[in-house]
Design a protein around this motif. Structure first.
Motif, PDB file in Angstrom:
ATOM      1  N   PRO A 191     -39.077 -85.878  25.509  1.00 13.97           N
ATOM      2  CA  PRO A 191     -38.857 -87.059  24.679  1.00 13.97           C
ATOM      3  C   PRO A 191     -39.191 -86.815  23.218  1.00 13.97           C
ATOM      4  CG  PRO A 191     -40.099 -87.602  26.667  1.00 13.97           C
ATOM      5  CD  PRO A 191     -40.028 -86.111  26.601  1.00 13.97           C
ATOM      6  N   LEU A 192     -38.415 -87.374  22.340  1.00  7.72           N
ATOM      7  CA  LEU A 192     -38.650 -87.419  20.893  1.00  7.72           C
ATOM      8  C   LEU A 192     -38.339 -86.131  20.124  1.00  7.72           C
ATOM      9  CD1 LEU A 192     -41.999 -89.429  20.739  1.00  7.72           C
ATOM     10  CD2 LEU A 192     -39.801 -90.183  19.839  1.00  7.72           C
ATOM     11  N   ILE A 247     -52.388 -87.003  20.907  1.00  9.62           N
ATOM     12  CA  ILE A 247     -51.175 -86.668  20.166  1.00  9.62           C
ATOM     13  C   ILE A 247     -50.225 -85.878  21.049  1.00  9.62           C
ATOM     14  CG2 ILE A 247     -52.316 -84.634  19.164  1.00  9.62           C
ATOM     15  CD1 ILE A 247     -50.427 -85.004  16.761  1.00  9.62           C
ATOM     16  N   GLY A 248     -48.992 -86.285  21.050  1.00 12.05           N
ATOM     17  CA  GLY A 248     -47.966 -85.599  21.815  1.00 12.05           C
ATOM     18  C   GLY A 248     -47.699 -86.293  23.129  1.00 12.05           C
ATOM     19  N   ARG A 249     -48.601 -86.112  24.096  1.00  7.79           N
ATOM     20  CA  ARG A 249     -48.378 -86.655  25.423  1.00  7.79           C
ATOM     21  C   ARG A 249     -48.350 -88.179  25.418  1.00  7.79           C
ATOM     22  NH1 ARG A 249     -49.593 -83.357  29.183  1.00  7.79           N
ATOM     23  NH2 ARG A 249     -48.879 -81.980  27.537  1.00  7.79           N
ATOM     24  N   THR A 250     -49.267 -88.806  24.681  1.00  7.31           N
ATOM     25  CA  THR A 250     -49.297 -90.269  24.636  1.00  7.31           C
ATOM     26  C   THR A 250     -47.979 -90.821  24.122  1.00  7.31           C
ATOM     27  OG1 THR A 250     -51.698 -90.421  24.384  1.00  7.31           O
ATOM     28  CG2 THR A 250     -50.405 -92.258  23.538  1.00  7.31           C
ATOM     29  N   GLN A 251     -47.474 -90.267  23.048  1.00  4.30           N
ATOM     30  CA  GLN A 251     -46.231 -90.781  22.466  1.00  4.30           C
ATOM     31  C   GLN A 251     -45.032 -90.524  23.378  1.00  4.30           C
ATOM     32  OE1 GLN A 251     -48.478 -88.804  20.661  1.00  4.30           O
ATOM     33  NE2 GLN A 251     -49.406 -90.609  19.752  1.00  4.30           N
ATOM     34  N   GLU A 252     -45.009 -89.385  24.061  1.00  2.00           N
ATOM     35  CA  GLU A 252     -43.920 -89.099  24.986  1.00  2.00           C
ATOM     36  C   GLU A 252     -43.932 -90.070  26.158  1.00  2.00           C
ATOM     37  OE1 GLU A 252     -44.190 -85.032  26.127  1.00  2.00           O
ATOM     38  OE2 GLU A 252     -43.814 -84.269  24.117  1.00  2.00           O
ATOM     39  N   TYR A 255     -42.602 -93.422  25.139  1.00  3.74           N
ATOM     40  CA  TYR A 255     -41.146 -93.327  25.033  1.00  3.74           C
ATOM     41  C   TYR A 255     -40.509 -93.485  26.412  1.00  3.74           C
ATOM     42  CZ  TYR A 255     -36.631 -91.325  23.521  1.00  3.74           C
ATOM     43  OH  TYR A 255     -35.307 -91.119  23.240  1.00  3.74           O
ATOM     44  N   GLU A 256     -41.055 -92.782  27.415  1.00  2.00           N
ATOM     45  CA  GLU A 256     -40.481 -92.831  28.756  1.00  2.00           C
ATOM     46  C   GLU A 256     -40.739 -94.175  29.436  1.00  2.00           C
ATOM     47  OE1 GLU A 256     -38.279 -90.639  28.728  1.00  2.00           O
ATOM     48  OE2 GLU A 256     -38.811 -89.253  30.340  1.00  2.00           O
ATOM     49  N   LEU A 257     -41.924 -94.753  29.223  1.00  2.00           N
ATOM     50  CA  LEU A 257     -42.217 -96.056  29.816  1.00  2.00           C
ATOM     51  C   LEU A 257     -41.338 -97.146  29.207  1.00  2.00           C
ATOM     52  CD1 LEU A 257     -46.097 -95.770  30.041  1.00  2.00           C
ATOM     53  CD2 LEU A 257     -44.534 -96.063  31.979  1.00  2.00           C
ATOM     54  N   GLU A 258     -41.063 -97.054  27.919  1.00  2.00           N
ATOM     55  CA  GLU A 258     -40.147 -98.011  27.291  1.00  2.00           C
ATOM     56  C   GLU A 258     -38.770 -97.922  27.935  1.00  2.00           C
ATOM     57  OE1 GLU A 258     -37.044 -99.511  24.601  1.00  2.00           O
ATOM     58  OE2 GLU A 258     -37.331 -97.427  25.226  1.00  2.00           O
ATOM     59  N   THR A 259     -38.365 -96.694  28.269  1.00  2.00           N
ATOM     60  CA  THR A 259     -37.069 -96.496  28.929  1.00  2.00           C
ATOM     61  C   THR A 259     -37.049 -97.166  30.303  1.00  2.00           C
ATOM     62  OG1 THR A 259     -36.797 -94.358  27.832  1.00  2.00           O
ATOM     63  CG2 THR A 259     -35.428 -94.760  29.764  1.00  2.00           C
ATOM     64  N   VAL A 260     -38.087 -96.932  31.092  1.00  2.00           N
ATOM     65  CA  VAL A 260     -38.145 -97.509  32.437  1.00  2.00           C
ATOM     66  C   VAL A 260     -38.192 -99.031  32.370  1.00  2.00           C
ATOM     67  CG1 VAL A 260     -39.473 -97.619  34.577  1.00  2.00           C
ATOM     68  CG2 VAL A 260     -39.273 -95.452  33.378  1.00  2.00           C
ATOM     69  N   ILE A 261     -39.017 -99.578  31.473  1.00  2.00           N
ATOM     70  CA  ILE A 261     -39.113-101.034  31.337  1.00  2.00           C
ATOM     71  C   ILE A 261     -37.784-101.619  30.890  1.00  2.00           C
ATOM     72  CG2 ILE A 261     -40.199-102.893  30.002  1.00  2.00           C
ATOM     73  CD1 ILE A 261     -42.746-101.100  29.921  1.00  2.00           C
ATOM     74  N   HIS A 308     -37.261 -99.871  19.999  1.00  2.00           N
ATOM     75  CA  HIS A 308     -38.377 -99.225  19.312  1.00  2.00           C
ATOM     76  C   HIS A 308     -39.236 -98.513  20.357  1.00  2.00           C
ATOM     77  CE1 HIS A 308     -37.376-101.244  15.562  1.00  2.00           C
ATOM     78  NE2 HIS A 308     -37.133-102.311  16.299  1.00  2.00           N
ATOM     79  N   PRO A 309     -38.966 -97.222  20.603  1.00  2.00           N
ATOM     80  CA  PRO A 309     -39.618 -96.494  21.694  1.00  2.00           C
ATOM     81  C   PRO A 309     -41.134 -96.416  21.605  1.00  2.00           C
ATOM     82  CG  PRO A 309     -37.744 -95.261  20.820  1.00  2.00           C
ATOM     83  CD  PRO A 309     -37.980 -96.403  19.900  1.00  2.00           C
ATOM     84  N   LEU A 310     -41.689 -96.537  20.412  1.00  2.00           N
ATOM     85  CA  LEU A 310     -43.144 -96.447  20.271  1.00  2.00           C
ATOM     86  C   LEU A 310     -43.774 -97.772  19.856  1.00  2.00           C
ATOM     87  CD1 LEU A 310     -43.583 -92.961  18.539  1.00  2.00           C
ATOM     88  CD2 LEU A 310     -43.498 -93.516  20.974  1.00  2.00           C
ATOM     89  N   SER A 311     -42.989 -98.843  19.948  1.00  2.00           N
ATOM     90  CA  SER A 311     -43.507-100.163  19.583  1.00  2.00           C
ATOM     91  C   SER A 311     -42.684-101.203  20.309  1.00  2.00           C
ATOM     92  CB  SER A 311     -43.426-100.367  18.064  1.00  2.00           C
ATOM     93  OG  SER A 311     -43.909-101.638  17.699  1.00  2.00           O
TER      94      SER A 311
END
Length: 467
Positions: A191-192, A247-252, A255-261, A308-311
């Motif tokens: 992701p990202l 950093i890194g894993r949290t943002q990824e 991104y993926e949880l936003e996709t699933v939701i 907004h994948p991170l918000s």
């Protein structure tokens, strides 16, 4: 052939620090990381010190800001290093945040000292764009004279991560050598971030081997596994605890949880809270948002579509310690559906520890590992003994593991065996020497065998060294 001395990361996964000797008077340092887990000595203070001679070091090159690659930087500066710290433009924005946190944890909480140190760091940082040569040592007269340039290229591991090309030319003989330090390479389709592209070629390659003995599932499969793990906890009326690097894993994961939701039609998913309980991770996520130009094409497309994948609406951040304690108590008691992402990624400290202490003994909850767990860390113990209903020692106390435990290797930010082999295969000029670092012995041995077989099939010669 230029010599390389490893001051960490040669026989383990953490503490990366590699010194390229250009001649008797000049050298470069690539990374200066902290040892963690079993890689750390019993007297860990010894391994924080810079015990090697830094008088010849002309520059430090940072591949990325994970603590196992930059954690000894405060000690390097305290030892008297005043040279340039070369890194990518995103890394230059992230590095001060990481170092501030590292100083508070292992060095000092004195605000004035931290401010003074940060000011020195800012003076020494030299940010360079990807793909552009940067001169480090200029040609000069003398028996050991030479010209050295470095180029950073995207590594796809975390935002700002780079692999390093070093070009050295001896002035007297005219001999040239190209050395590549892989840093940590990311997996394709992460992701990202765009996937790393191999360099044209090199003479020596220092190659990471974290997952040199295994391959990851593809992205669709790992997203399905992530969804299934969360749904299991939701069905049980519990919390999914995800230990993750800030950093890194949290943002990824966000991104993926936003996709699933976004794709889910279940009311459970729509009402589920995603909680980032880490002030540092929240600050990193904000910087990630500011650095959108460095996102990949897929992420850019989502932004244009209004997502907004991170918000997103379900996302909450926990800042103060008091709020953290309230959140732990609330989730442990109520069973409200939630995913909690908190550091540290290997359960070796940080806020994730309080969640584990409160919830490991309750079968409603779930621990989901999405990254490498170093030997000797509580994370490795939970991962190894949790499925058998074992126990783990946390801060000197025994905690029985009744919560569910699952792992998704596909969300590792590291390339797997296939990706590492492809990094070499896709060079037009293959290296004659490959030094395997940043991996446990089994991983390094497996990758060594695969590399030697690859070269043999192509009728090429190679020297593969463990470190």
């Amino acid at each position: 052939m230029l010599d390389i001395i490893h001051h960490g990361g040669a026989t383990g996964v953490t503490g990366s620090c590699h010194q390229l000797l250009l001649n008797r008077h000049e050298s470069l340092l690539v990374d200066c990381g902290l040892f963690q887990g079993e890689d750390a000595a019993e007297d860990s203070f010894e391994q924080l010190q810079i015990e090697f001679d830094i008088s010849t070091v002309k520059a430090l090159i940072i591949t990325h800001v994970h603590i196992d690659h930059v954690g000894r930087l405060p000690y390097l500066l305290a030892a008297g290093f005043t040279g340039p710290i070369i890194c990518s433009i995103p890394t230059a924005k992230l590095l001060p945040l990481v170092i501030e946190d590292a100083l508070k944890i292992g060095f000092t909480r004195n605000a004035q000292l931290i401010e003074r140190f940060q000011a020195q760091l800012e003076k020494q940082i030299v940010s360079v764009p990807y793909g552009k040569w940067h001169s480090v040592v200029s040609d000069h007269t003398g028996p050991s004279s030479g010209t050295t340039r470095v180029k950073l290229k995207r590594a796809g591991h975390i935002l700002g991560s780079s692999y390093v090309e070093v070009s050295y030319q001896d002035t007297a003989s005219g001999e040239k050598e190209r050395i590549v330090f892989s840093g940590d390479l990311g997996a394709p389709y992460a992701p990202l971030l765009p996937a790393p592209k191999s360099p044209h070629g090199c003479d020596q390659l220092v190659l990471e081997s974290t997952y040199g003995n295994r391959n990851h599932p593809d992205r669709r499969q790992r997203r399905a596994t992530l969804k299934a793990a969360v749904e299991q906890a939701l069905a049980n009326g519990g919390t999914v605890m995800v230990p993750a690097f800030s950093i890194g894993r949290t943002q990824e994961l966000l991104y993926e949880l936003e996709t699933v939701i976004h794709q889910a039609r279940s009311p459970q998913w729509q009402s589920m809270e995603v909680i980032v309980d880490s002030p540092l991770a929240a600050r990193f996520t904000q910087v990630y948002r500011e650095l959108k130009p460095y996102w990949d094409k897929e992420a850019q497309s989502r932004l244009r579509s209004g997502r907004h994948p991170l918000s997103f609406a379900n996302l909450y951040t926990v800042d103060s310690h008091a709020e953290h304690e309230q959140t732990v108590e609330y989730l442990a008691k109520t069973g409200r559906p939630a995913v909690v992402i908190a550091a540290s990624g290997m359960c070796a400290g940080g806020r994730i520890m309080n969640y584990l202490k409160a919830m490991l003994g309750d079968e409603r909850h779930q621990v989901l590992f999405v990254g490498y767990q170093g030997a000797g860390t509580p994370g490795r113990d939970i991962q190894q003994y949790g499925p058998q209903g074992g126990w783990v020692n946390i801060d000197g106390e025994r905690y029985d593991i009744k919560a569910g435990v699952s792992s998704i290797s596909g969300y590792s930010a590291h390339a797997d065996q296939k990706d590492l082999l492809n990094f070499v295969k896709r060079m037009r000029r293959w290296p004659h020497t490959i030094r395997l670092v940043h991996g446990e012995q089994t991983a390094r041995n497996a990758l060594k065998n695969e590399l030697e077989s690859l070269y043999k099939r192509k009728g090429k010669k190679v020297r593969v060294l463990n470190g």
